[in-house]
Design an enzyme around this catalytic site. Sequence first.
Site, PDB file in Angstrom:
ATOM      1  N   HIS A 370      15.387  38.848 -95.319  1.00  8.84           N
ATOM      2  CA  HIS A 370      16.216  39.807 -94.895  1.00  8.84           C
ATOM      3  C   HIS A 370      16.911  39.754 -96.246  1.00  8.84           C
ATOM      4  CE1 HIS A 370      15.425  40.161 -90.605  1.00  8.84           C
ATOM      5  NE2 HIS A 370      14.511  40.554 -92.071  1.00  8.84           N
ATOM      6  N   GLU A 373      20.986  38.382 -96.282  1.00  9.39           N
ATOM      7  CA  GLU A 373      21.179  37.399 -95.277  1.00  9.39           C
ATOM      8  C   GLU A 373      21.000  35.926 -96.939  1.00  9.39           C
ATOM      9  OE1 GLU A 373      18.643  37.149 -92.779  1.00  9.39           O
ATOM     10  OE2 GLU A 373      19.310  39.212 -90.960  1.00  9.39           O
ATOM     11  N   HIS A 496      18.103  32.490 -92.442  1.00  8.62           N
ATOM     12  CA  HIS A 496      18.713  33.958 -91.964  1.00  8.62           C
ATOM     13  C   HIS A 496      19.721  33.644 -91.586  1.00  8.62           C
ATOM     14  CE1 HIS A 496      15.194  36.964 -91.322  1.00  8.62           C
ATOM     15  NE2 HIS A 496      14.186  35.606 -91.849  1.00  8.62           N
ATOM     16  N   GLU A 590      19.463  30.883 -87.609  1.00  7.03           N
ATOM     17  CA  GLU A 590      20.184  31.977 -87.884  1.00  7.03           C
ATOM     18  C   GLU A 590      21.237  30.977 -88.725  1.00  7.03           C
ATOM     19  OE1 GLU A 590      20.001  35.336 -88.497  1.00  7.03           O
ATOM     20  OE2 GLU A 590      18.173  35.512 -87.238  1.00  7.03           O
TER      21      GLU A 590
HETATM   22 ZN   LIG Z   1      17.572  37.645 -91.179  1.00  3.37          ZN
END
Ligand SMILES: [Zn+2]
Length: 771
Positions: A370, A373, A496, A590
């Site tokens: 992404h 990110e 991420h 994350e």
């Molecule tokens: Zn992501």
Amino acid sequence: MVLSPSSSHPINRYQPRVSMKCTLSSNLNAEEKSEISYCLKYLIFGSNVIFWFFGLCLMLVGIWAWTEKDYFVNFTCIRNIALDPAFVLIVAGSISFVIGFTGCIGALRENTSLLTSYAVFLGILLVLELTVGVLGFLFRDWIKTQAASGFQAFIVYYRDDPDRQNLIDWIQEQWLECCGIEGPKDWDMNIYFNCSSAKAGSREACGVPFSCCKPEPNEMIKNKQCGYDVRKSDYAGDKSAVIYEKGCLRAGEEWIEVNFLPVVGISVFIAVLQLTCKAMRKLFICFLIIVHCLVGFEANTEVYTFKHHDNKELNEILQKISKKCPNITRVYELSERSVKGWPLTVIEISDNPGKHEFLEPEFRYIANMHGNEVLGRELLLKLADFLCESYLRNNHEIQLLLNNTRIHLLPSMNPDGWELATFKEGGKDWLVGRANLNGVDLNRDFPDLDLKAYKTGDKTDHLFTQDSIDHNLQPETRAVVNWILNTPFVLSANLHGGALVANYPYDETPDGTPHRYSATPDDDTFRHLAQVYAKNHKTMSHKVEEKCEPDDDEFSKQGGITNGAAWYSVAGGLQDFNYLSSNDFDITVELGCEKYPPAHKLEKEWENNKNALMEYMWQSHIGLKGLVLDAMTGEPISGASIKVKNLTSGRNQYIDHAITSVQSGEFWRLLTPGEYEITVLKSGYEPITKLYTVPQKPKAEALRIIFKLKPNGMFDTKQLYLNNDYGKQIPGNIDLKNPEVLRLFHFLQRENDDRLIRNEDALPLPAAVGA
Ligand SMILES: [Zn+2]
């Protein structure tokens, strides 16, 4: 396939392969050592190179002086060596040489024992120099009395002891050019030279030894009778022209004044110089620190600085790291570029980059899928530089990891999205730059294999076929799909942002409900892997903080981990595709609530994640690994299924996810410690089942195992082994004239020699059958 015994031997494999110029640290925190330690190191090194060289010069001068005096030819003089100035030079030179050497090499190698010896040497030398100087000065009268009485004994026993005779002759004639203690009259103390001894018939009475005589011009042979009668009152010649009239005590004092005082002076000077140098050194270091603080002086070689790197800089950094560590890195591009045309650049870090090595697991980190990110992208750039630096600095643990793991880092899977996030909205927006340039969320773009898995029920591996692709994949997705399907990855993670949790498969629920725990057959292993990241992250597993989003789960109460589908169901994600299509295990990490943290927070985030990133890579060595071979030909078998039943603590449960052997017959099966039954299946062969215990051995290789599959319909190999204990008759039911049997024997014999696999069941081999 390279199956050399040396490359598979653990001791050889764990040696560093790159020659290291200097060693700085053996702990994980190598890079934390500041530039100051570099300055200090090279300062000590530099000053000692001078000291070392100075010592060498002194030594050479001393040796040269000796050569001039022919001492090397005429060794009789050596006994009085201690008072020879050349000897003093040689000794001082040697000491200086040794001290310089210990300081120099100690600083360069950062060898504590050498540096300690260096400090001790310096201390001893200083104390000795000062002691000798002070004592000599304080007790000079006592020294004089001792010398006089010693000399008196020499005179009295002159004729009785040839050694003393030689010594006294050398002192009088060669060294001090003197006669007697106070003067020639002292020779009256010797019975031969006493004036009254003339009555007893001594020819030497009232004379002095020849060594008291001054040398005559052009004298070839010393006249041994030159001292006869010189002390007689009626001596005809000029006494002062023939013999030395000065006493040796006085001559000795004069010699010390001329020679020894400068020696003491030099000693004191050197001592003072050493003290001053130490003070100067400290001053210089202070100066360097000030310069460092003011100017941002950089003495280290680190390529990475904490800031946000654009796509051009990203590629430049990877090239710079590769230049710095050419022996352990390789930069390459995935098969396709981004929509805009940015390369998807990977840096590979391993001891033999560009090569898959026998039984070495392959590992992968992907970040910035992404585009908004961005933390993972900077972490992977820093990680690459950190691994390179630590390897160069001889960090043992990192060398161990890199020598035994092939690591691939893709810092940005979505460089176009990064540009959108950075230049359009400055990363403030939650969504801008998340997708690629075509507006497609890449983590929803992978072929959805979950549906297939849920439909088939018990098959959850290698589900990808061309018809799995039900839409046009984005070029970034296609590149990663190709990468996954064509590399024998064992373990990976996908970095991420937007939450703080380690998320493991499945990501998609079986029935389309938005939240439901959806376990894979490898739930134990996945939970372990996610926990390794969370626990080694500084805050992930225990920080009690506000949730990033109001509807987020309280991940810290779950130890910082979550099942993906239990959080929210995602279709077309990377981690599920990866698990269901390949032998690889992938999780999604994350890294924090802030998707686009400001540059000044990057260093702290690196500290938060460093250990987690490292420990997670080590997990590619858990469980079992090994080879599947054809028992008849010894050829590797690819595509064999390795099925696992978990027998740990009374469980009796199949893990319905087969790993397959790759081209070279190798396989890796990540498993948590416990008891397992492993079955290897391949069509056309008889299956083999064996029991193994996976040990709890952090940072060690996976247990190595081997399976030799027997083609269907052949005789029982195990029976063949068991019937052939050493020296026993081979039973008649095995035909040794059968060429197939002989081939098998040859193969088994050769395999024993190779000792490829350490943990193989040790069955005795028949002795020299058909050799
Ligand atoms: Zn992501």
